[in-house]
Scaffold this active site. Structure first.
Site, PDB file in Angstrom:
ATOM      1  N   ARG A 297     -42.412  39.712  -6.561  1.00  0.00           N
ATOM      2  CA  ARG A 297     -43.296  40.809  -7.362  1.00  0.00           C
ATOM      3  C   ARG A 297     -42.219  42.064  -7.680  1.00  0.00           C
ATOM      4  NH1 ARG A 297     -49.073  41.141  -3.934  1.00  0.00           N
ATOM      5  NH2 ARG A 297     -49.394  39.223  -4.031  1.00  0.00           N
ATOM      6  N   HIS A 319     -55.355  28.934   1.658  1.00  0.00           N
ATOM      7  CA  HIS A 319     -56.868  28.806   0.628  1.00  0.00           C
ATOM      8  C   HIS A 319     -57.607  27.895   1.379  1.00  0.00           C
ATOM      9  CE1 HIS A 319     -53.234  30.481  -1.915  1.00  0.00           C
ATOM     10  NE2 HIS A 319     -54.485  31.056  -2.404  1.00  0.00           N
ATOM     11  N   LYS A 399     -62.604  41.784  -1.530  1.00  0.00           N
ATOM     12  CA  LYS A 399     -61.777  41.594  -0.265  1.00  0.00           C
ATOM     13  C   LYS A 399     -61.970  42.451   0.896  1.00  0.00           C
ATOM     14  CE  LYS A 399     -57.885  44.372  -2.162  1.00  0.00           C
ATOM     15  NZ  LYS A 399     -56.425  44.639  -2.213  1.00  0.00           N
TER      16      LYS A 399
HETATM   17 ZN   LIG Z   1     -54.632  33.068  -3.205  1.00  0.00          ZN
END
Ligand SMILES: [Zn+2]
Ligand SMILES: [Zn+2]
Length: 572
Positions: A297, A319, A399
């Site tokens: 990033r 995931h 989240k």
């Molecule tokens: Zn992810």
């Protein structure tokens, strides 16, 4: 919080008033309260350094004692312009203001300010100037570099003393300093914002990976590995080019006219593509795919900071694909796993944060409400201390963020758990239900360490470099008293190596005291001294880091002890 900010901001006026007395030609910029204290930006006509802090603080003290009131005056724009005629930065701020202008006078110092402040300077508590730095006017490199003085203020001297003690302790534990002393890693301008792991540092990283693998295997995760570079098209599909573009490293492959691929800023798309490679059944659910994935990033130069904010880092990602009915129990399992990890490292939960739908997002409102509802239920049922950050969620779902407290009482954000109904929609993901129909799975994205590099940075500060045996790059060091004891030292060394311990032998010609000191500086948990007596008895003389002498014992007894340290992952 408000009282703290008012006190600190008032102290910034006090600083500016003192600066005006000492440096009459100074130009004033701005002086806000910040998270830890306050600052004021000045343009000095002469150099000012930390050596001047004592003098400045003394003048601040004098003005404080005079109990100068913070007097508010409301003036017209024209009057304000006259008042700040030789203050170019204040004039620039005035250009953006309309109508009546609020100014505050403290002694002979007048500032453009909306307030609030304490009543008079005597109400300002105990203060200290902390540091000095260059800062561009309005944060832009196009503008002039000003001098920023940082300070902090507390209601009582006791609170200030405690803050300064903690600050000094934190500076001693700075992971960048310890990383250099223990030869764990280095940074180079050839790769700004990226870390170069040296053998000892990478060894600790490997321990963190292995521990992660061990617990995740037990919890039914399967590890995968997905590519670093994926096509522009797939990042379009997942919305990253719309919502994450400013941080994405773009790749121009040979022969392409414009960037056609990108280095992954997240592991999500790779995990989703693996899922898509076949039709899944509800019987496989929850399907937990873990990935220690390296992501990139492009953080700005001002944001990068040691290991705590890198441009290239490893996410301990997973995931989880599951049915809507499984979401709640999966979330609870991930939360329990987080606690198990943090417990191992002596980190305590400070609080959880639930971040909800941001303005820029994908997915239907009903889906977001459902996801947020489930997450609120989980918080309630687990009775977890939390706060809600409205609008701070990921672009594809709400989240949880875990904020942890370290041994110095500082807090750090680590784990993130995201509930995602939107990407399965985006990628048209399906599974076959018990009835044979096709449904959309729910996707949970989660990291526990967060960035593994950052987590290690936090651990270095948590332990002040004195790692528990299981993480220590060198677990034991053999110290022969003289050359005559070297042969026996080598035998002990070999026994420890054969037992799988990370061991070093100090075969330099130096005094025993000097050898012990060198090993102490390297924060090695166990030192094994061998001389005439130890050879005669077939023993080793054991001392632990921190100069505690355990005395003579057989090598076998030492191995039993250190193996217990390893098995329990305990600190010595
Ligand atoms: Zn992810
Ligand atoms: Zn003010």
């Amino acid at each position: 919080m408000q009282a703290e900010a008012t006190l600190n901001h008032s102290c910034s006026h006090l600083l500016a008033a003192a600066i005006k007395r000492l440096y009459p030609k100074v130009k004033f910029a701005i002086g806000p309260a910040i998270e830890n204290g306050f600052y004021y930006d000045f343009e000095f006509s002469q150099p000012v350094s930390e050596a001047d802090f004592g003098k400045i603080e003394k003048t601040m003290g004098k003005i404080k004692q005079q109990a100068c009131p913070f007097e508010r005056k409301v003036v017209s724009l024209a009057e304000a312009k006259k008042l700040f005629a030789n203050q170019p930065y204040k004039l620039e701020i005035l250009k953006e203001l309309k109508g009546k202008i609020s100014v505050y006078q403290t002694g002979d110092f007048v500032d453009l300010c909306k307030g609030p402040h304490v009543v008079d300077t005597a109400k300002i508590g105990a203060f200290k100037l902390l540091s000095i730095a260059g800062a561009y006017w309005r944060g832009s490199e196009q503008n002039k570099m000003l001098t920023r003085l940082y300070g902090i203020c507390f209601p009582t001297a006791k609170e200030l003393t405690e803050f300064l003690r903690q600050r000094a302790e934190a500076a001693k534990r700075d992971h960048r300093k310890i990383g250099q002393e223990l030869e764990l890693f280095s940074f180079h301008p050839e790769a700004p914002g990226d870390v170069f792991w040296h053998p000892k540092g990478y060894l600790i990283m490997q321990q963190l990976f292995e521990y992660w693998r061990e617990l995740h295997r037990r919890e039914g995760y399967q590890e995968v590995r997905t590519p670093e570079i994926l096509t522009r098209q797939v990042w379009n599909q997942s919305g990253h080019t719309d919502f994450f573009m400013e941080k994405i490293y773009r790749v121009l492959t040979p022969g392409a006219k414009q960037w056609d691929m990108a280095i992954k800023p997240m592991n999500c798309d790779g995990g989703i593509l693996i899922y898509q490679s076949k039709l899944h059944s509800y019987r496989e659910f929850p399907l937990r795919l873990g990935e220690l994935g390296v992501v990139h990033r492009f953080e700005s130069g001002g944001e990068i900071h040691g290991l705590l904010r890198l441009r290239e880092f490893t996410q301990d990602d997973a995931h989880i694909f599951c049915t809507p009915a499984q979401v709640k129990s999966e979330l609870k399992k991930v939360i329990a796993l987080c606690f198990e990890f943090y417990d191992t490292f002596g980190l305590k939960l400070d609080h959880l944060e639930l971040s909800t739908r941001p303005a820029q997002s994908i997915g239907a409102t009903a889906i977001w409400e459902k996801a947020e509802g489930i997450m609120r239920q989980v918080l309630q049922e687990n009775q977890l201390p939390h706060q809600v950050n409205e609008g701070e969620g990921a672009f594809y779902g709400p989240k949880f963020d875990f904020h942890l407290r370290d041994s110095l009482g500082r807090t750090w954000q680590c784990a993130t758990i995201q509930l995602d109904f939107a990407q399965p929609e985006n990628f048209d993901l399906e599974y076959v239900t018990a009835k044979g129909t096709r449904e959309r799975p729910v996707l949970i994205h989660r990291v526990i360490y967060g960035s593994v590099e950052r987590f290690l940075g936090i651990l270095i500060e948590q332990y002040a470099g004195a790692f528990p045996v299981w993480l220590a790059p060198v677990q034991a060091k053999i110290i022969p008293i003289t050359d005559q004891h070297l042969g026996y030292g080598r035998q002990v060394y070999q026994k420890l190596v054969d037992a799988g311990l990370r061991t070093e032998l100090d075969d330099r010609r130096d005094t025993t005291a000097a050898k012990i000191r060198a090993a102490e500086l390297q924060k090695i948990p166990y030192l094994l001294v061998v001389g005439d007596r130890e050879i005669a008895n077939g023993h080793v003389n054991v001392r632990t880091r921190g100069k505690k002498v355990l005395g003579e014992m057989t090598t076998a007894a030492f191995l039993t002890r250190i193996k217990a340290d390893l098995a329990q992952k305990r600190q010595i």
